[in-house]
Design an enzyme around this catalytic site. Structure first.
Site, short mmCIF file in Angstrom:
data_model
loop_
_atom_site.label_atom_id
_atom_site.label_comp_id
_atom_site.label_asym_id
_atom_site.label_seq_id
_atom_site.Cartn_x
_atom_site.Cartn_y
_atom_site.Cartn_z
CE LYS A 238 17.92 2.96 12.72
NZ LYS A 238 19.36 3.07 13.43
NE ARG A 272 16.62 9.17 15.69
CZ ARG A 272 16.59 9.18 14.34
NH1 ARG A 272 16.38 7.88 13.80
NH2 ARG A 272 16.94 10.11 13.67
#
Length: 310
Positions: A238, A272
């Site tokens: 991210k 995740r």
């Protein structure tokens, strides 16, 4: 002399209301298990892979590879979280359901990343075990679809309307605000019929948060364990990692693993991740350190004679 604790300093031990869950036909004790949720996106504009698994055959093959690499969950998405034109519900169903059908006997819990009740209901009927809602139940019919099934609901913190821009988010205290949101959304899910033992929470790394917000929620991740539910850490590749390290998307693996392991130490039990094999190794190493998993073998300093690895 005081007795030494067997728990590492800084380790957060969640106190779950329902620690043992049945997901995807298997019982999981989240007091002693860290699972990897692999990401398979059937979107041409996906955040990380830029459409690499948009094709059906490619998506199914990616899911099978992830399962072979040790992923316990496969998270299948047909519409990205970020802003952009709405994807018609029928098209989103056409993207995700064939992947669910192809993988439903492959041995993993199948999660569908959606914020539409109609997509959730069709996906569950096709074999999905989990609905992963990144909008925190924007559509109450999604929770109702889960309630009418045996599926698990992942409730994620975010603030924007689906696929809408949320400019320059502000928080009084990012962790307190997220925790209050999640508690309120849990109450909503329960009021709509979803049992607490089928709810999982995700604080939503980077979702309507800047890098300082996400670093703080990561640093204080353990505070979310007070809610009593298994926690997802969706940290993989991210922007908070890229901005912290000055790394483009394709060079964020080390930072992703560091963030995932830190969150695991603070109570995350579902990671995740895009890079499945490396993430599974990281999770299993944490489990081995904690004494939850036996080493694969013992050789080092286990023989009477010289050991070249000593």
């Amino acid at each position: 002399m005081a007795a030494l604790s067997t728990r590492p300093s800084g380790w957060v031990e969640p106190e779950y209301t329902h620690p043992v869950r049945r997901i995807g036909g298997r019982e999981v004790d989240y007091r002693r298990t860290i699972q990897v949720m692999a990401v398979v996106n059937r979107t041409p504009d996906s955040f990380y892979d830029r459409g690499a698994t948009f094709g059906l055959d490619t998506a199914v093959a990616a899911g099978r590879r992830a399962i072979d690499a040790g992923a316990a969950w496969i998270d299948i998405g047909g519409a990205r979280f970020g802003p952009g034109p709405a994807i018609p519900v029928a098209e989103e169903i056409d993207r995700v359901v064939p992947v669910v059908e192809a993988l439903r006997d492959a041995g993993a819990a199948l999660s569908v990343d959606t914020f539409h009740g109609a997509v959730a209901r069709t996906a569950i009927a096709s074999g999905a075990h989990v609905i992963n809602d990144t909008t925190g139940i924007h559509d109450p019919s999604l929770a109702e679809a889960v309630a009418d099934s045996d599926a698990t609901l992942v409730i994620t913190h975010s603030r924007a309307e689906p696929r809408q821009w949320f400019p320059k988010p502000q928080y009084d205290d990012v962790v307190d605000d997220i925790r209050a949101f999640l508690a309120e959304r849990v109450a909503l899910a329960v009021s709509l019929g979803v049992p607490e033992e089928r709810i999982v929470l995700d604080p939503g790394h980077d979702l309507n948060k800047n890098t300082r917000h996400t670093l703080e929620l990561t640093r204080r991740f353990g505070e979310f364990t007070a809610l009593g539910f298994p926690l997802v850490a969706a940290v993989s590749n991210k922007d908070f990692i890229g901005e912290s390290l000055d790394r483009p998307r394709e060079e964020r693996l080390a930072g992703s693993l560091a963030a995932a392991v830190f969150c695991a130490a603070q109570g995350a039990r579902i990671l995740r991740m895009h890079n499945v094999a490396e993430s599974v190794d990281a999770a299993r190493m944490v489990e081995a350190i904690m004494g939850w998993r036996e080493p694969a073998y013992l050789k080092h300093n286990m023989v009477d004679g010289p050991n070249e690895d000593a």
